[in-house]
Scaffold this active site. Structure first.
Site, PDB file in Angstrom:
ATOM      1  N   ASP A  78       0.841  -1.191   0.000  1.00  0.00           N
ATOM      2  CA  ASP A  78       0.000   0.000   0.000  1.00  0.00           C
ATOM      3  C   ASP A  78       0.881   1.247   0.000  1.00  0.00           C
ATOM      4  O   ASP A  78       2.029   1.219   0.451  1.00  0.00           O
ATOM      5  CB  ASP A  78      -0.975   0.002   1.176  1.00  0.00           C
ATOM      6  CG  ASP A  78      -0.285   0.054   2.537  1.00  0.00           C
ATOM      7  OD1 ASP A  78       0.694  -0.692   2.728  1.00  0.00           O
ATOM      8  OD2 ASP A  78      -0.724   0.837   3.405  1.00  0.00           O
ATOM      9  N   ASP A 109       8.970   3.655  -1.247  1.00  0.00           N
ATOM     10  CA  ASP A 109       8.294   3.159  -0.043  1.00  0.00           C
ATOM     11  C   ASP A 109       7.006   2.440  -0.414  1.00  0.00           C
ATOM     12  O   ASP A 109       5.945   3.050  -0.475  1.00  0.00           O
ATOM     13  CB  ASP A 109       7.999   4.351   0.873  1.00  0.00           C
ATOM     14  CG  ASP A 109       7.443   3.950   2.222  1.00  0.00           C
ATOM     15  OD1 ASP A 109       7.534   2.765   2.585  1.00  0.00           O
ATOM     16  OD2 ASP A 109       6.899   4.827   2.913  1.00  0.00           O
ATOM     17  N   GLU A 142       0.081  -0.749   5.855  1.00  0.00           N
ATOM     18  CA  GLU A 142       1.166  -0.148   6.639  1.00  0.00           C
ATOM     19  C   GLU A 142       1.036   1.365   6.685  1.00  0.00           C
ATOM     20  O   GLU A 142       1.361   1.987   7.702  1.00  0.00           O
ATOM     21  CB  GLU A 142       2.517  -0.538   6.042  1.00  0.00           C
ATOM     22  CG  GLU A 142       3.696  -0.330   6.997  1.00  0.00           C
ATOM     23  CD  GLU A 142       4.282   1.068   6.932  1.00  0.00           C
ATOM     24  OE1 GLU A 142       5.073   1.420   7.827  1.00  0.00           O
ATOM     25  OE2 GLU A 142       3.968   1.822   5.991  1.00  0.00           O
ATOM     26  N   GLU A 143       0.561   1.965   5.601  1.00  0.00           N
ATOM     27  CA  GLU A 143       0.458   3.415   5.538  1.00  0.00           C
ATOM     28  C   GLU A 143      -0.830   3.937   6.173  1.00  0.00           C
ATOM     29  O   GLU A 143      -0.988   5.154   6.333  1.00  0.00           O
ATOM     30  CB  GLU A 143       0.528   3.892   4.081  1.00  0.00           C
ATOM     31  CG  GLU A 143       1.796   3.527   3.344  1.00  0.00           C
ATOM     32  CD  GLU A 143       3.023   4.278   3.825  1.00  0.00           C
ATOM     33  OE1 GLU A 143       2.912   5.018   4.828  1.00  0.00           O
ATOM     34  OE2 GLU A 143       4.088   4.121   3.215  1.00  0.00           O
TER      35      GLU A 143
END
EC number: 3.5.1.18
Length: 388
Positions: A78, A109, A142-143
């Site tokens: 993500d 990222d 994760e974000e």
């Protein structure tokens, strides 16, 4: 030569491009995990989707633990929103290449990190099948809130009896040059939300009001100037920063009834979330008593501080990094949070990945040669780990 050995190596650069082209802004899966599941399944990995509350997660395992060892990689597909798309030089999900750079949201990222460890793992099991297991735990959360991503994968692993012995989280860790830093821990993160309540009234009649603004200013000053610690052997000093004060008062002759303040703490292993919450509460109570206001507080703990002490795992990764990049990585605990804060409850974990200073930016980009180098680092880590 076997058919498996004759297969062409997985190109981590092409795989990075394929992943970037998946619009996977949290919580969208965008096809990224579908792509990886297909690729890993074809390479002999047993793949399980561990989706929870609308978040897509993938657990892929090659081999069995048996009497052997199990090595894990963790990462996320993500990405954060693109922001002003018109400000991008190239389409944010286009994976355009210009010279030595590939552009796109997630290029740094961390779709390149996922591509590098997936490519390394696939080629490794094809060429030198180890006595043990290799696990890839990849999340789509994760974000975002991070409540249904790596945590969901770890919960599922515990339920079904899956385990890994050590893990690399493939987040970008290098500040300037490929290979210059490895993370062996992270500071904890705690956010506190205060509401200071007074008594509204006319600003000309202060004896009839209780002004919450001096109280919030006093509380903010005490919190932000307090020295929490001087740092530890592996951590910088803990910090407390005011991030916003909100009153929303449009009148210049009215004392408002209430105001709000948010502070964010980044803390080392001198503290815990509980101990800092107790300190914040005591300071708020003291200011409330001194000013005649009421102060309520809620907190959100994003993660406790943690440290994987320098040892076998950091040495293993450090030697691989040095061999492939010519640099000895600094062992660091700087930066924000990552999913390593969850993995550390399961097994020893370190983070190593690409240069990170372009992540989340407009025109996020990654140097193509760094993706290739990262795959070589991960391959050497696997080779050395299973050689022992």
């Amino acid at each position: 030569m076997s058919q498996a050995a004759a297969l062409a190596p997985v190109d981590p650069v092409a795989l990075t491009a394929d992943l970037i082209r998946c619009n996977s802004v949290t919580p969208l899966e965008g096809g990224a995990l579908v792509l990886l599941e297909r690729l890993l399944s074809e390479a002999g990995f047993t793949c399980t989707r561990v989706d929870r509350n609308g978040i897509a997660n993938l657990y892929a395992r090659w081999g069995t633990r048996g009497n052997g060892k199990a090595f894990g990689f963790n990462g996320h597909t993500d990405v954060v929103p693109v922001g002003d798309e018109a400000a991008w030089r190239f389409p944010p999900f286009g994976a355009e290449v210009d010279g030595e750079w590939m552009y796109g949201r997630g290029a740094t990222d961390m779709k390149s990190g996922v591509a590098a460890f997936a490519a390394a793992a696939i080629d490794f099991v094809r060429e030198t099948p180890p006595d043990g297991a290799i696990v890839l735990a990849i999340t789509g959360d994760e974000e975002g809130e991070s409540t249904d991503g790596t945590i969901a994968l770890l919960d599922w692993m515990e339920e079904v009896g899956e385990r890994i012995d050590v893990c690399i989280v493939g987040e970008p860790t290098c500040p300037e040059e490929m290979g210059d830093m490895m993370k062996i821990g992270r500071r904890g993160a705690l956010t506190a939300f205060f509401e200071v309540i007074g008594k509204q009234g006319h600003s000309a009649y202060l004896h009839k009001v209780i002004n919450p603004l001096p109280a919030v200013a006093l509380l903010g000053h005490r919190l932000s100037t307090h020295v929490l610690d001087e740092g530890t052997d592996h951590f910088d000093a803990s910090t407390c920063a005011i991030t916003t004060i909100d009153t929303g008062n449009p009148a210049n002759n009215v004392i408002p009834a209430r105001t709000k303040m948010t502070v964010n703490l980044r803390f080392n292993d001198t503290h815990t979330g509980a101990s800092l919450t107790e300190w914040l509460r005591s300071e708020a109570d003291r200011v409330a008593e001194e000013t005649g206001t009421q102060i309520t507080m809620t907190t959100k703990l994003s993660g406790e501080s943690f440290l994987t002490p320098p040892g076998d795992l950091s040495t293993l990764v450090g030697k691989a990094v040095e061999a492939e990049t010519g640099r000895t990585p600094t062992l660091s605990t700087t930066g924000g949070t990552s999913d390593a804060r969850f993995v550390k409850n399961h097994c020893p974990v370190v983070e190593f990945g690409l240069v990170g200073h372009r992540m989340h930016q407009v025109d996020e980009r990654v140097r193509i040669s760094d993706i290739e180098a990262l795959k070589r680092v991960y391959t050497r880590v696997l080779t050395d780990y299973f050689a022992d």
